[in-house]
Motif scaffolding. Structure first.
Motif, mmCIF file in Angstrom:
data_model
loop_
_atom_site.group_PDB
_atom_site.id
_atom_site.type_symbol
_atom_site.label_atom_id
_atom_site.label_comp_id
_atom_site.label_asym_id
_atom_site.label_seq_id
_atom_site.Cartn_x
_atom_site.Cartn_y
_atom_site.Cartn_z
ATOM 1 N N LYS A 32 -11.631 -4.080 6.234
ATOM 2 C CA LYS A 32 -12.151 -4.773 4.813
ATOM 3 C C LYS A 32 -11.195 -6.015 4.757
ATOM 4 O O LYS A 32 -10.104 -6.178 5.276
ATOM 5 C CB LYS A 32 -12.005 -3.685 3.796
ATOM 6 N N ASP A 33 -11.600 -6.911 3.732
ATOM 7 C CA ASP A 33 -11.042 -8.154 3.499
ATOM 8 C C ASP A 33 -9.651 -7.749 2.684
ATOM 9 O O ASP A 33 -9.466 -8.033 1.383
ATOM 10 C CB ASP A 33 -11.795 -9.022 2.572
ATOM 11 N N ASN A 34 -8.661 -6.864 3.200
ATOM 12 C CA ASN A 34 -7.624 -6.268 2.376
ATOM 13 C C ASN A 34 -6.260 -6.960 2.664
ATOM 14 O O ASN A 34 -6.202 -7.365 4.038
ATOM 15 C CB ASN A 34 -7.373 -5.020 2.452
ATOM 16 N N TYR B 230 4.061 -16.801 3.610
ATOM 17 C CA TYR B 230 3.472 -16.494 5.061
ATOM 18 C C TYR B 230 2.214 -15.811 5.061
ATOM 19 O O TYR B 230 1.270 -16.260 5.576
ATOM 20 C CB TYR B 230 4.522 -15.229 5.670
ATOM 21 N N LEU B 231 1.870 -14.976 4.011
ATOM 22 C CA LEU B 231 0.568 -14.072 3.827
ATOM 23 C C LEU B 231 -0.654 -14.907 3.225
ATOM 24 O O LEU B 231 -1.828 -14.667 3.603
ATOM 25 C CB LEU B 231 0.835 -12.790 2.959
ATOM 26 N N THR B 232 -0.266 -16.056 2.363
ATOM 27 C CA THR B 232 -1.129 -16.627 1.605
ATOM 28 C C THR B 232 -1.314 -18.197 2.089
ATOM 29 O O THR B 232 -2.512 -18.690 2.058
ATOM 30 C CB THR B 232 -0.974 -16.645 0.170
ATOM 31 N N LYS B 233 -0.495 -18.394 3.204
ATOM 32 C CA LYS B 233 -0.557 -19.928 3.648
ATOM 33 C C LYS B 233 -1.920 -20.261 4.425
ATOM 34 O O LYS B 233 -2.435 -19.234 5.136
ATOM 35 C CB LYS B 233 0.565 -20.212 4.366
ATOM 36 N N LYS B 234 -2.829 -21.056 4.140
ATOM 37 C CA LYS B 234 -3.987 -21.461 4.917
ATOM 38 C C LYS B 234 -3.567 -21.808 6.268
ATOM 39 O O LYS B 234 -2.598 -22.427 6.589
ATOM 40 C CB LYS B 234 -4.774 -22.620 4.105
ATOM 41 N N LEU C 177 -7.181 -11.462 -4.523
ATOM 42 C CA LEU C 177 -6.614 -10.778 -3.524
ATOM 43 C C LEU C 177 -6.814 -9.273 -3.631
ATOM 44 O O LEU C 177 -6.632 -9.006 -4.795
ATOM 45 C CB LEU C 177 -5.238 -11.282 -3.153
ATOM 46 N N THR C 178 -7.487 -8.800 -2.543
ATOM 47 C CA THR C 178 -7.467 -7.139 -2.455
ATOM 48 C C THR C 178 -6.221 -6.764 -1.585
ATOM 49 O O THR C 178 -6.095 -6.946 -0.331
ATOM 50 C CB THR C 178 -9.002 -6.764 -1.936
ATOM 51 N N ILE C 179 -5.460 -6.140 -2.364
ATOM 52 C CA ILE C 179 -4.248 -5.572 -1.989
ATOM 53 C C ILE C 179 -4.032 -3.884 -2.020
ATOM 54 O O ILE C 179 -4.504 -3.416 -3.130
ATOM 55 C CB ILE C 179 -2.846 -5.860 -2.480
ATOM 56 N N ARG C 180 -3.973 -3.139 -1.075
ATOM 57 C CA ARG C 180 -3.947 -1.889 -0.666
ATOM 58 C C ARG C 180 -2.494 -1.473 -0.362
ATOM 59 O O ARG C 180 -2.172 -1.589 0.747
ATOM 60 C CB ARG C 180 -5.062 -1.320 0.392
ATOM 61 N N ILE C 181 -2.002 -0.413 -1.208
ATOM 62 C CA ILE C 181 -0.637 -0.006 -0.959
ATOM 63 C C ILE C 181 -0.876 1.758 -0.249
ATOM 64 O O ILE C 181 -1.449 2.381 -1.029
ATOM 65 C CB ILE C 181 0.466 0.233 -1.848
ATOM 66 N N ILE C 182 -0.234 1.667 0.737
ATOM 67 C CA ILE C 182 -0.509 2.911 1.587
ATOM 68 C C ILE C 182 0.613 3.770 1.686
ATOM 69 O O ILE C 182 1.583 3.311 2.354
ATOM 70 C CB ILE C 182 -1.476 2.625 3.012
#
Length: 258
Positions: free
Chosen positions: A73-75, A178-182, A32-37
């Protein structure tokens, strides 16, 4: 893609929650590509950023623009800021809706007395803190998220003053699920926001594009002819554009089709 809005009073543990959520997501899937802003991403001082309404508005604009750039992007984008104004959370929700992605809010629900105590501890340790005037102003203006609002839903609540913020915290676990469930046609527990006509760029049809070009060409020709007819000293020796209009239009059509 997904967006997570971290929400809470100043000094309520939001940055810790953002990092715990990021670590928990990576524990589920390292790819997973995770970006904290957050404010620190732009080396912004907290007190200067909230010194007045203009500075605060500029800060929200900078964060919102960075979120908007990160979404294509795929983030998984985690917005780690106060996000205390419900109107601003609505703006972030609109960005997520336009991108057609998952969206949720992670709320650090802490009593004001605990926030004040933690802010004083940060001042003593010379860590990121707020001066008293700004802190009290932010506390007063905070608008608590409400799961009845679509831009605050789904809402996952943490209680940092009662429990430690950890990867195993119930709200973190629920958010990760919730964020990763297919998602498929039978999935009901996860909602992908759907873009509306208002959030999509309308592609101009070829026929309409050609019409608009012809109309603009005619306006230019009319303007030139009008200028020629009003020239001082009688008729000009310029080219008569009116007679060549069919030819000019044909050239524009040919160019348009290339």
């Amino acid at each position: 893609m997904a967006m997570v809005v971290i929400c809470g009073q100043p000094c309520s543990g939001k940055s810790i929650a953002a990092q715990c959520l990021s670590d928990a997501l990576h524990a589920v899937d390292q790819k997973l590509t995770i970006r904290i802003i957050d404010e620190s991403s732009f080396h912004l001082d907290r007190n200067q950023s909230y010194a007045d309404m203009t500075a605060e508005k500029n800060l929200r604009g900078v964060l919102r623009s960075e979120v908007d750039r990160s979404l294509p992007k795929d983030n998984i984008v985690i917005v780690d800021s106060l996000n205390s104004i419900k109107g601003y959370r609505y703006e972030l929700w609109c960005l997520a809706r336009a991108a057609g992605i998952r969206y949720c809010v992670l709320f650090c629900d802490v009593e004001e007395s605990s926030c004040r105590e933690w802010n004083k501890e940060r001042i003593e340790k010379a860590e990121g803190s707020y001066n008293d005037k700004i802190f009290e102003d932010l506390i007063r203006r905070f608008e608590k998220p409400d799961r009845r609002n679509r831009w605050d839903c789904p809402l996952f609540e943490l209680y940092p003053s009662k429990d430690r913020i950890e990867q195993s915290s119930a709200a973190i676990v629920e958010a990760v699920s919730y964020l990763t469930k297919k998602v498929d046609s039978r999935t009901k527990s996860v909602k992908l926001l759907q873009p509306t006509v208002a959030t999509q760029n309308v592609r101009v049809s070829e026929a309409n594009s050609l019409y608009e070009m012809d109309r603009a060409t005619q306006e230019v020709i009319n303007a030139i002819i009008e200028a020629q007819s009003q020239a001082l000293g009688g008729p000009t020796n310029g080219i008569s554009l009116g007679q060549n209009l069919p030819t000019i239009s044909s050239i524009f059509e040919t160019f348009h089709c290339l």
